[in-house]
Design a protein around this motif. Structure first.
Motif, short mmCIF file in Angstrom:
data_model
loop_
_atom_site.label_atom_id
_atom_site.label_comp_id
_atom_site.label_asym_id
_atom_site.label_seq_id
_atom_site.Cartn_x
_atom_site.Cartn_y
_atom_site.Cartn_z
N VAL A 74 -53.03 19.81 33.63
CA VAL A 74 -53.94 19.03 34.47
C VAL A 74 -55.25 19.78 34.70
CG1 VAL A 74 -54.26 18.04 36.76
CG2 VAL A 74 -52.07 17.78 35.59
N ILE A 75 -55.14 21.08 35.00
CA ILE A 75 -56.34 21.90 35.23
C ILE A 75 -57.19 21.96 33.97
CG2 ILE A 75 -57.14 24.24 35.70
CD1 ILE A 75 -54.76 24.56 37.60
N GLY A 76 -56.54 22.08 32.82
CA GLY A 76 -57.29 22.12 31.57
C GLY A 76 -58.04 20.83 31.30
N LEU A 77 -57.38 19.70 31.51
CA LEU A 77 -58.04 18.40 31.31
C LEU A 77 -59.17 18.20 32.31
CD1 LEU A 77 -54.91 16.13 30.67
CD2 LEU A 77 -56.56 16.95 28.98
N HIS A 78 -58.91 18.60 33.54
CA HIS A 78 -59.94 18.46 34.58
C HIS A 78 -61.15 19.34 34.28
CE1 HIS A 78 -61.73 18.00 38.53
NE2 HIS A 78 -61.77 19.30 38.66
N GLY A 79 -60.90 20.51 33.72
CA GLY A 79 -61.99 21.42 33.40
C GLY A 79 -62.96 20.88 32.38
N THR A 80 -62.49 19.93 31.54
CA THR A 80 -63.41 19.36 30.55
C THR A 80 -64.54 18.57 31.23
OG1 THR A 80 -62.03 17.36 30.32
CG2 THR A 80 -61.58 19.20 28.83
N LEU A 81 -64.25 17.99 32.40
CA LEU A 81 -65.30 17.27 33.11
C LEU A 81 -66.39 18.24 33.58
CD1 LEU A 81 -63.18 14.82 35.31
CD2 LEU A 81 -64.40 14.30 33.19
N GLY A 82 -65.98 19.39 34.10
CA GLY A 82 -66.96 20.39 34.50
C GLY A 82 -67.74 20.91 33.32
N ALA A 83 -67.06 21.09 32.19
CA ALA A 83 -67.75 21.56 30.99
C ALA A 83 -68.78 20.54 30.52
CB ALA A 83 -66.73 21.84 29.88
N GLU A 84 -68.46 19.25 30.65
CA GLU A 84 -69.41 18.21 30.24
C GLU A 84 -70.64 18.19 31.15
OE1 GLU A 84 -67.12 14.66 30.19
OE2 GLU A 84 -66.57 14.88 28.07
N LEU A 85 -70.44 18.46 32.44
CA LEU A 85 -71.59 18.49 33.35
C LEU A 85 -72.60 19.54 32.91
CD1 LEU A 85 -69.85 18.10 36.83
CD2 LEU A 85 -71.36 16.46 35.70
N ALA A 86 -72.11 20.65 32.42
CA ALA A 86 -73.01 21.71 31.97
C ALA A 86 -73.52 21.45 30.56
CB ALA A 86 -72.30 23.06 32.04
N ALA A 87 -72.58 21.22 29.63
CA ALA A 87 -72.95 21.15 28.22
C ALA A 87 -73.67 19.86 27.84
CB ALA A 87 -71.70 21.31 27.36
N GLU A 88 -73.31 18.74 28.46
CA GLU A 88 -73.88 17.45 28.07
C GLU A 88 -74.95 16.94 29.04
OE1 GLU A 88 -71.21 14.49 26.61
OE2 GLU A 88 -69.61 15.94 26.25
N PHE A 89 -74.77 17.24 30.32
CA PHE A 89 -75.72 16.74 31.31
C PHE A 89 -76.70 17.81 31.79
CE2 PHE A 89 -71.99 13.95 31.81
CZ PHE A 89 -72.58 12.72 31.54
N GLY A 90 -76.52 19.05 31.33
CA GLY A 90 -77.47 20.11 31.66
C GLY A 90 -77.54 20.46 33.14
N VAL A 91 -76.44 20.25 33.87
CA VAL A 91 -76.44 20.51 35.31
C VAL A 91 -76.56 22.01 35.58
CG1 VAL A 91 -75.04 20.42 37.41
CG2 VAL A 91 -75.18 18.43 35.91
N SER A 94 -73.40 10.59 34.32
CA SER A 94 -73.40 11.82 35.10
C SER A 94 -72.77 11.64 36.48
CB SER A 94 -74.83 12.34 35.25
OG SER A 94 -75.66 11.37 35.87
N MET A 95 -73.12 10.56 37.19
CA MET A 95 -72.57 10.36 38.53
C MET A 95 -71.06 10.13 38.48
SD MET A 95 -72.93 10.41 41.71
CE MET A 95 -74.73 10.56 41.82
N GLU A 96 -70.61 9.35 37.51
CA GLU A 96 -69.17 9.13 37.37
C GLU A 96 -68.45 10.43 37.08
OE1 GLU A 96 -68.84 4.71 35.40
OE2 GLU A 96 -69.65 6.32 34.15
N THR A 97 -69.03 11.25 36.22
CA THR A 97 -68.42 12.53 35.89
C THR A 97 -68.33 13.43 37.11
OG1 THR A 97 -69.32 12.38 33.64
CG2 THR A 97 -68.52 14.53 34.36
N MET A 98 -69.41 13.49 37.90
CA MET A 98 -69.40 14.33 39.10
C MET A 98 -68.39 13.84 40.13
SD MET A 98 -73.29 15.64 39.80
CE MET A 98 -74.12 14.04 39.66
N LEU A 99 -68.29 12.51 40.29
CA LEU A 99 -67.34 11.96 41.25
C LEU A 99 -65.90 12.27 40.85
CD1 LEU A 99 -68.93 8.48 42.09
CD2 LEU A 99 -68.73 10.47 43.60
#
Length: 207
Positions: A171-188, A117-122
């Protein structure tokens, strides 16, 4: 002696009475909505400039359909949407950092690409700032083309500018997957995910 003056709880827990069920001072996250607004403005800006650049090929179709459309009109839409995108992007990044500081990810979770989670947020935070800088640079570049370099030309944008814009789409599309993971996988900032992970019954746990 030193341990006696340390806080007994994490800083985020000190804000518990101020935060709502999604660990935010408001009911729903703002950052995801601003992200989609930013993306929409950027996509429209580049898309309309592409249509304006290809106008000599399309103008017969517009005439056949009796549409009073001009090349300058397409480029106007491209410019003003990009300018709005640059302004909104500052609020998008600011809201993202604010909500990231209040994030409480699910413990012990690793994303589909192997990040915690921390790596993803950074990476998401650094990437967001980089994209903001890129959008500002694109806006300045677009402004020079509109008002100086190609002011008296029908095609207001350079082909290289359009290619860079299309590359930034990716680039924006690839970057957006990190934000999607924060919600979908880490429940942020998603109370339901947090409750499900803890084994709670949503029917009784949620109002």
């Amino acid at each position: 002696m030193a341990s006696s003056i340390l806080p007994a709880e994490a800083p985020i827990q000190q804000l518990g009475d101020w935060l709502g069920p999604n660990d935010l001072p408001y009911s729903l996250p703002i950052h995801p909505n601003l992200v989609h607004f930013t993306i929409g403005l950027f996509v429209i800006a580049i898309a309309f400039d592409i249509v304006g650049a290809l106008y000599p090929i399309e103008k017969r179709v517009f005439r056949f359909l009796a549409l009073p459309i001009t090349r300058a009109g397409f480029h106007d839409v491209g410019w003003y949407n990009l300018l709005a995108c640059a302004v909104v992007s500052f609020f998008t990044v600011a809201a993202g950092f604010f909500e990231m500081l209040l994030a409480v990810p699910l413990p012990g979770v690793t994303s589909s690409i192997g990040l915690q989670s921390m790596e993803t947020m950074l990476w998401h935070g650094v990437g967001g700032v980089a994209i903001l800088v890129a959008i500002i640079a694109m806006t300045v570049w677009r402004g020079y083309q509109r008002f100086l370099w190609r002011r008296d030309m029908g095609r207001q944008v350079q082909w290289l500018y359009l290619l860079v814009g299309l590359g930034l789409f990716l680039v924006i599309g690839l970057h957006g997957t990190l934000g999607a993971e924060l919600a979908a996988e880490f429940g942020v900032h998603i109370t339901a995910d947090q409750l499900l992970a803890s084994g709670a019954n949503l029917r009784t746990a949620l109002p």
